[in-house]
Design an enzyme around this catalytic site. Structure first.
Site, short mmCIF file in Angstrom:
data_model
loop_
_atom_site.label_atom_id
_atom_site.label_comp_id
_atom_site.label_asym_id
_atom_site.label_seq_id
_atom_site.Cartn_x
_atom_site.Cartn_y
_atom_site.Cartn_z
N ARG A 46 0.83 -1.22 0.00
CA ARG A 46 0.00 0.00 0.00
C ARG A 46 0.86 1.26 0.00
NH1 ARG A 46 -5.56 -0.07 2.62
NH2 ARG A 46 -4.76 1.68 3.81
N ARG A 57 1.20 12.78 -10.06
CA ARG A 57 1.10 14.23 -9.83
C ARG A 57 2.44 14.93 -10.09
NH1 ARG A 57 -3.23 14.01 -10.45
NH2 ARG A 57 -4.99 14.37 -9.10
N HIS A 60 2.80 15.49 -13.54
CA HIS A 60 1.96 16.62 -13.96
C HIS A 60 2.65 17.97 -13.72
CE1 HIS A 60 -1.89 14.02 -13.40
NE2 HIS A 60 -1.50 14.01 -14.65
N SER A 86 8.24 4.15 2.76
CA SER A 86 8.28 2.93 3.57
C SER A 86 8.06 3.27 5.04
CB SER A 86 9.62 2.22 3.39
OG SER A 86 9.69 1.11 4.27
N GLY A 87 6.97 2.79 5.58
CA GLY A 87 6.68 3.03 6.99
C GLY A 87 7.81 2.52 7.87
N SER A 88 8.19 1.28 7.64
CA SER A 88 9.23 0.66 8.48
C SER A 88 10.62 1.15 8.15
CB SER A 88 9.19 -0.87 8.29
OG SER A 88 9.47 -1.18 6.93
N GLY A 89 10.84 1.50 6.88
CA GLY A 89 12.20 1.83 6.44
C GLY A 89 13.10 0.61 6.39
N THR A 91 11.93 -2.49 4.55
CA THR A 91 11.45 -3.45 3.55
C THR A 91 12.61 -3.87 2.64
OG1 THR A 91 9.24 -2.60 3.73
CG2 THR A 91 9.75 -3.75 1.69
N SER A 151 -2.28 1.25 8.02
CA SER A 151 -3.26 2.12 7.34
C SER A 151 -3.06 3.60 7.66
CB SER A 151 -4.70 1.72 7.72
OG SER A 151 -4.98 0.46 7.18
N GLU A 154 -0.13 4.92 5.77
CA GLU A 154 -0.36 4.99 4.32
C GLU A 154 -1.27 6.16 3.95
OE1 GLU A 154 0.53 0.41 4.90
OE2 GLU A 154 -1.55 0.99 4.59
N ASP A 162 0.71 14.74 -1.25
CA ASP A 162 -0.09 15.78 -1.91
C ASP A 162 0.32 17.16 -1.42
OD1 ASP A 162 -1.53 14.36 -3.79
OD2 ASP A 162 -3.24 13.99 -2.49
O1 LIG Z 1 1.10 -2.90 2.23
C1 LIG Z 1 1.55 -2.78 3.32
C2 LIG Z 1 0.89 -3.45 4.49
O2 LIG Z 1 -0.46 -3.67 4.14
C3 LIG Z 1 0.96 -2.70 5.80
O3 LIG Z 1 -0.17 -1.87 6.01
C4 LIG Z 1 2.84 -2.03 3.50
O4 LIG Z 1 2.77 -0.82 2.83
C5 LIG Z 1 3.96 -2.91 2.94
O5 LIG Z 1 4.07 -4.04 3.74
C6 LIG Z 1 5.29 -2.17 2.89
O6 LIG Z 1 5.73 -1.87 4.19
P1 LIG Z 1 6.56 -0.59 4.52
O7 LIG Z 1 7.75 -0.56 3.59
O8 LIG Z 1 6.97 -0.76 5.95
O9 LIG Z 1 5.69 0.63 4.31
#
Ligand SMILES: O=C([C@H](O)CO)[C@H](O)[C@H](O)COP(=O)(O)O
Length: 187
Positions: A46, A57, A60, A86-89, A91, A151, A154, A162
């Site tokens: 996600r 964008r 654009h 990347s949330g976790s940094g 991946t 969530s 994301e 944006d």
């Molecule tokens: O898709 C994801 C998962 O559903 C968690 O909500 C994450 O975006 C995916 O696992 C990638 O992880 P991160 O690199 O830590 O954002």
């Protein structure tokens, strides 16, 4: 709680989250985008979907933008930026990309929950989106969100990206009409 109440709760979470994002970090990232010849965007799952929405964008606004891993994406070079979402940094595939980009002399930018992460340590510019980590939301008590997994990150990521587009529009004097003129005409 019912469907619309959940949606209202999500909005409140996002409002709290967005007030904790640094303007300075966003502006530094915008400057890095403007200093780079090509911008390569990557993210998994996600987070990657939000990155792709941003890539459109950014295109654009008139910049050369590519999504890493697409068939028509060229190689990255020393004058380019790899912008990772990347949330976790941590991946795996993204860590490999970040290391390779650094080896080639390209800059790395990161939008993340965790600036201290492996990718964070390779990044020249970081925007922190201080949401709960995806594994924390599964553990009771540790979360600052009612939502599962990543969530909140994301959603915050998309809004942050944006906001980055609006910052770039301000910096470069770009209008929505300019941008609409660059939109795909083979849809
Ligand atoms: O898709 C994801 C998962 O559903 C968690 O909500 C994450 O975006 C995916 O696992 C990638 O992880 P991160 O690199 O830590 O954002």
């Amino acid at each position: 709680m019912s469907g619309t109440h959940y949606a209202t709760e999500i909005l409140k979470e996002l409002e709290r989250l967005l007030t904790r994002i640094s303007n300075t970090e966003l502006e530094t990232m915008a400057e890095l985008v403007l200093r780079s010849e090509k911008v390569f965007i990557a993210g998994a799952g996600r987070s990657g979907l939000m990155g792709k929405a941003f890539a459109m964008r950014l295109m654009h606004t008139g910049r050369q933008v590519y999504v890493a891993g697409e068939t028509v994406t060229p190689g990255i070079g020393p004058t380019d930026l790899l912008l990772l979402c990347s949330g976790s940094g941590e991946t795996g595939s993204l860590t490999v990309m970040a290391r390779k980009a650094v080896r080639i002399g390209a800059r790395v930018g990161l939008i993340t929950i965790k600036p201290e992460s492996t990718i964070g340590q390779l990044a020249e510019a970081i925007v922190q989106v201080p949401a709960s980590a995806k594994e924390d939301t599964a553990a009771s008590g540790a979360a600052i969100t009612i939502q599962p997994m990543g969530s909140l990150f994301e959603q915050g990521l998309l809004l942050c990206l944006d906001a980055l587009v609006l910052t770039l529009m301000d910096m470069e004097g770009i209008t929505g009409a300019d941008m609409f003129g660059r939109h795909a005409n083979l849809e």
